[in-house]
Design an enzyme around this catalytic site. Sequence first.
Site, short mmCIF file in Angstrom:
data_model
loop_
_atom_site.label_atom_id
_atom_site.label_comp_id
_atom_site.label_asym_id
_atom_site.label_seq_id
_atom_site.Cartn_x
_atom_site.Cartn_y
_atom_site.Cartn_z
CG HIS A 132 -123.36 19.39 25.20
ND1 HIS A 132 -124.14 19.86 24.01
CD2 HIS A 132 -122.52 20.69 25.47
CE1 HIS A 132 -123.88 20.92 23.71
NE2 HIS A 132 -122.92 21.56 24.36
CD GLU A 133 -120.60 21.19 28.73
OE1 GLU A 133 -119.60 21.62 28.23
OE2 GLU A 133 -121.64 21.79 28.75
CG HIS B 4 -118.00 22.11 24.34
ND1 HIS B 4 -118.34 22.88 23.19
CD2 HIS B 4 -119.23 22.14 24.88
CE1 HIS B 4 -119.45 23.29 23.14
NE2 HIS B 4 -120.10 22.96 24.29
#
Length: 166
Positions: free
Chosen positions: A139-140, A143
Amino acid sequence: MELDVRHAPDPVLSTVCAPADPCDPAVVELADAMVVLMHASPGCVGIAAPQVGHAVSLFVLDVTGARRVESCAGLVVLCSPVLVSSEGREVRREGCLSVPDLTGDVGRATSITVVGLVPGTGEERRIEANAFEARAFQHELDHVQGLLFLDRVAGAHALFPRKRYL
Ligand SMILES: [Zn+2]
């Protein structure tokens, strides 16, 4: 350092981030402030720099105490992280500080290896993660590539009113 959490559709969230110099004092200060914000935000296990308005490749992550955790590297702060391997696939519900009203079902690898540079020292850190922590890393990593979980869902049928965020 005051941090301003950005919500979709803020364009900074869709920006491919520039490399972060781990020895730049401004990067170290930003990373420290992101750790404070993460730990102060209930249920928050990770924050990437674009979420606080900085389009640099930096994230902080800490899944300590979260549900469904198997691997747990504790506090991780990485500049210019790279996913070097991934295995398996699992669809699970996911959320985001920058998407306050929705969660989504997202397919992610179940085990990963990530490498990045530690702010302050510039040393390389290599982490193997699985289960919830592997999902949080992916998820990071998204980003800093300008991607949200909204870009990963199969369609509107995979979105839900938010209950809690990742
Ligand atoms: Zn997020």
